[in-house]
Structures are given as structure tokens and as C-alpha cells.
Design an enzyme around this catalytic site. Structure first.
Site, mmCIF file in Angstrom:
data_model
loop_
_atom_site.group_PDB
_atom_site.id
_atom_site.type_symbol
_atom_site.label_atom_id
_atom_site.label_comp_id
_atom_site.label_asym_id
_atom_site.label_seq_id
_atom_site.Cartn_x
_atom_site.Cartn_y
_atom_site.Cartn_z
ATOM 1 N N ARG A 182 14.120 29.982 -42.371
ATOM 2 C CA ARG A 182 15.093 28.905 -42.410
ATOM 3 C C ARG A 182 14.908 27.786 -43.639
ATOM 4 O O ARG A 182 16.010 27.331 -44.110
ATOM 5 C CB ARG A 182 15.192 28.315 -41.123
ATOM 6 C CG ARG A 182 15.521 29.209 -40.138
ATOM 7 C CD ARG A 182 16.936 29.766 -40.314
ATOM 8 N NE ARG A 182 17.801 28.830 -39.835
ATOM 9 C CZ ARG A 182 18.994 28.691 -40.024
ATOM 10 N NH1 ARG A 182 19.555 29.813 -41.090
ATOM 11 N NH2 ARG A 182 19.903 27.809 -39.737
ATOM 12 N N ASP B 93 8.996 24.041 -35.244
ATOM 13 C CA ASP B 93 9.593 24.263 -34.260
ATOM 14 C C ASP B 93 9.708 23.258 -33.288
ATOM 15 O O ASP B 93 8.740 23.135 -32.705
ATOM 16 C CB ASP B 93 9.068 25.906 -33.619
ATOM 17 C CG ASP B 93 10.005 26.389 -32.443
ATOM 18 O OD1 ASP B 93 11.116 25.558 -32.060
ATOM 19 O OD2 ASP B 93 9.654 27.405 -32.142
ATOM 20 N N ASN C 75 18.850 14.837 -36.355
ATOM 21 C CA ASN C 75 20.030 15.530 -36.387
ATOM 22 C C ASN C 75 19.926 16.870 -35.778
ATOM 23 O O ASN C 75 20.854 17.454 -35.219
ATOM 24 C CB ASN C 75 20.450 15.696 -37.609
ATOM 25 C CG ASN C 75 21.620 16.953 -37.913
ATOM 26 O OD1 ASN C 75 22.899 16.683 -37.661
ATOM 27 N ND2 ASN C 75 21.337 18.219 -38.458
ATOM 28 N N TYR D 119 23.132 19.570 -22.307
ATOM 29 C CA TYR D 119 23.510 19.145 -23.418
ATOM 30 C C TYR D 119 24.121 17.736 -23.385
ATOM 31 O O TYR D 119 23.424 16.931 -23.832
ATOM 32 C CB TYR D 119 24.604 20.296 -24.207
ATOM 33 C CG TYR D 119 25.033 19.623 -25.265
ATOM 34 C CD1 TYR D 119 24.318 19.545 -26.575
ATOM 35 C CD2 TYR D 119 26.264 18.716 -25.597
ATOM 36 C CE1 TYR D 119 24.705 19.044 -27.890
ATOM 37 C CE2 TYR D 119 26.736 18.439 -26.819
ATOM 38 C CZ TYR D 119 26.033 18.575 -27.914
ATOM 39 O OH TYR D 119 26.168 18.144 -29.018
ATOM 40 N N LYS E 133 22.409 14.211 -24.915
ATOM 41 C CA LYS E 133 23.117 13.228 -25.758
ATOM 42 C C LYS E 133 23.251 11.843 -25.348
ATOM 43 O O LYS E 133 23.464 10.841 -25.968
ATOM 44 C CB LYS E 133 24.564 13.880 -26.144
ATOM 45 C CG LYS E 133 24.301 15.051 -27.002
ATOM 46 C CD LYS E 133 23.418 14.847 -28.170
ATOM 47 C CE LYS E 133 23.371 16.085 -28.976
ATOM 48 N NZ LYS E 133 22.378 16.076 -30.087
ATOM 49 N N VAL F 166 33.410 19.218 -35.237
ATOM 50 C CA VAL F 166 33.816 19.452 -36.408
ATOM 51 C C VAL F 166 33.338 21.064 -36.699
ATOM 52 O O VAL F 166 32.551 21.809 -35.902
ATOM 53 C CB VAL F 166 32.919 18.843 -37.580
ATOM 54 C CG1 VAL F 166 33.273 17.576 -37.479
ATOM 55 C CG2 VAL F 166 31.310 19.124 -37.373
ATOM 56 N N THR G 212 31.436 23.650 -37.728
ATOM 57 C CA THR G 212 30.088 24.020 -38.151
ATOM 58 C C THR G 212 29.885 25.502 -37.439
ATOM 59 O O THR G 212 30.579 25.757 -36.432
ATOM 60 C CB THR G 212 29.127 23.040 -37.977
ATOM 61 O OG1 THR G 212 28.871 22.504 -36.680
ATOM 62 C CG2 THR G 212 29.499 21.716 -38.883
#
Length: 259
Positions: free
Chosen positions: A37, A55, A81, A154, A158, A185, A187
Site C-alpha cells: 500500500r 497496521d 484520517n 462506526y 466517530k 463523498v 471515494t
């Protein structure tokens, strides 16, 4: 020129923001999960200073990543991010779901261990508004696989991102610590049908990374895309809640934030 570290910048918004910041003359260090990656990250943003690997689902890997980052020197801004969405249940080597490790523990560990920058940015989501702010069983150890819900996990993570931003803004007044909602968005994470404005999202990242605009010189603020100031879930302003989240993370990782 600012020096900026962006976690989770091998693709998606992290990569787009990295490219934009490099184009604006800044020095950007990318982060990727593994060497493969990392090659993707550098290919997408060839003007980056370098790329670090680690990781974030592993506490030991995240601690090593912090050490590797510190070897590179001081940063003006760290953007947390990296994140997982709709991540199915499994257990990491530390015995918790990967989403809890990447979205909650990793930004905590990196913030505690990376030499304190001038600015911290925690990426949240508008979905945090319906997230569980009670801080009960945030690492899903009690509920386990049977009780696990990836969307609830999730949303809660957040909430934690906003709490971290506000907690470190209060504890470290010399650091500008803020959170942002990039919006939905198109992605890899958001999907092709996402209706959000990528440019508006990038503008918020860039403002907070550069730290030059008046809004970027504030601290403990939650920003919507645009960037405009948003209103975060009320629980995130509670200092008792903030301290409780920090303590839960400290107890599990063995890493305490400095005052």
C-alpha cells in the site's frame, strides 16, 4: 511551508488531500498499512516527502509507527484520517474488532506518542450525531461477535474522534486540536453514489492542516465541509466524558497522555 503527516493516505480522501497539500508547497508524509500500500501511496502522490507504514489495527504496530514518525522530526500537523467503515467482526491480536482498533485506539496512541505538533485534526463524520456517546463497552469486549453491529461501531468511533479533538484541545492549549466531517463523498469508502462535495471536504482538511485562516487558529471545534463550524453531539463537550474516554484508552493500551 508546513510539514504534515496524514494517516490512511494511500487512497481516498487522504491521498487527495496529500496531493493538494503538496501542490500548495507543503511537505507531506504519507502513511500506509503495509509496503504494498505504501507503493500505491507514493505512486498517487509522488511529491510526498516519504511514506511510513504500520497496521493501525495492532497496538504494537501503531506504537512502532509513532516511533518511526518521531525519527523523522517535528511535524506542524498530524491528520488522523485512517478509518474503517462497515468492517465485519473479527478479533485482532489485541482481542478487539479492527474497527475499534483503527478508528479509536490508533489516533489515541499516535497522539500520545508522536512528538506534539502545532495542530491535530481528527476525522469524524456526521454519522456521529446518532452514535453512542455513553462510552459503554467501546471496544466490544463485553458484547462480542453476537452483539457487534458495524454501523453502530462506526458511529460510536466517530463520536470518539470528536471527543479526542476536544479533550486534547483542553489539555494541550498550545496545540490547535479540531475535528471535521468530510461529508459523504465518492471515494472507495463512500462509494460511487455518494452525493457529497469532494472539494468542500478537501477545503476543510487544507484549512486545518495549514493553520493560517482564523478558523484554523481555534481549537476544540467540529467543522462541516466547506469549511463551516458545525454543532457536534452534545456529549462531546462534557469534560467528564472526555476524561473517561482517555482513561479507557489508557487502561487498555498502557499509554497515558501527558498533561
Amino acid at each position: 511551508m508546513a510539514r504534515i503527516l496524514i494517516t490512511g493516505s494511500s487512497d481516498g480522501l487522504g491521498s487527495i488531500v496529500a496531493q493538494r497539500l503538496v501542490a500548495r508547497g507543503h511537505s507531506v508524509v504519507l502513511h500506509a498499512r503495509n509496503p504494498a500500500r505504501a507503493q500505491d501511496a507514493i505512486k498517487a502522490c509522488s511529491g510526498a516527502e516519504t511514506v511510513v507504514t504500520g497496521d493501525l489495527s495492532s497496538i504494537e504496530d501503531t506504537k512502532k509507527l509513532a516511533n518511526d514518525v518521531n525519527k523523522l522530526g517535528i511535524f506542524d500537523c498530524v491528520i488522523h484520517n485512517a478509518g474503517l467503515f462497515r468492517s465485519p467482526y473479527s478479533e485482532t491480536a489485541d482481542g478487539i474488532p479492527p474497527l475499534a482498533a483503527v478508528n479509536t485506539l490508533a489516533p489515541y496512541i499516535l497522539t500520545c506518542l508522536i512528538t506534539r505538533p502545532k495542530r491535530l485534526v481528527f476525522v469524524s463524520s456526521d454519522m456521529h450525531q446518532s452514535g453512542d456517546g455513553s462510552l459503554e463497552d467501546i471496544l466490544w469486549q463485553q458484547r462480542g461477535e453476537k452483539g457487534y453491529d458495524p454501523i453502530k461501531a462506526y458511529r460510536a468511533s466517530k463520536v470518539h474522534a470528536v471527543i479526542f479533538a476536544k479533550a486534547f484541545a483542553r489539555r494541550w492549549p498550545e496545540v490547535k486540536s479540531n475535528s471535521l466531517d468530510p461529508g459523504w463523498v465518492p471515494t472507495k469508502m463512500g462509494g460511487a453514489n455518494a452525493s457529497g462535495d469532494t472539494e468542500a471536504a478537501v477545503a476543510t482538511y487544507v484549512m486545518l492542516a495549514e493553520g493560517e485562516e482564523v478558523n484554523a487558529q481555534r481549537s476544540g471545534i467540529y467543522y462541516n465541509p466547506g469549511p463551516t463550524e458545525g454543532r457536534a453531539q452534545a456529549s462531546t463537550d462534557d469534560e467528564t466524558v472526555q476524561e473517561r474516554l482517555l482513561q479507557i484508552c489508557a487502561d487498555f493500551t498502557g499509554i497515558n497522555p501527558s498533561i
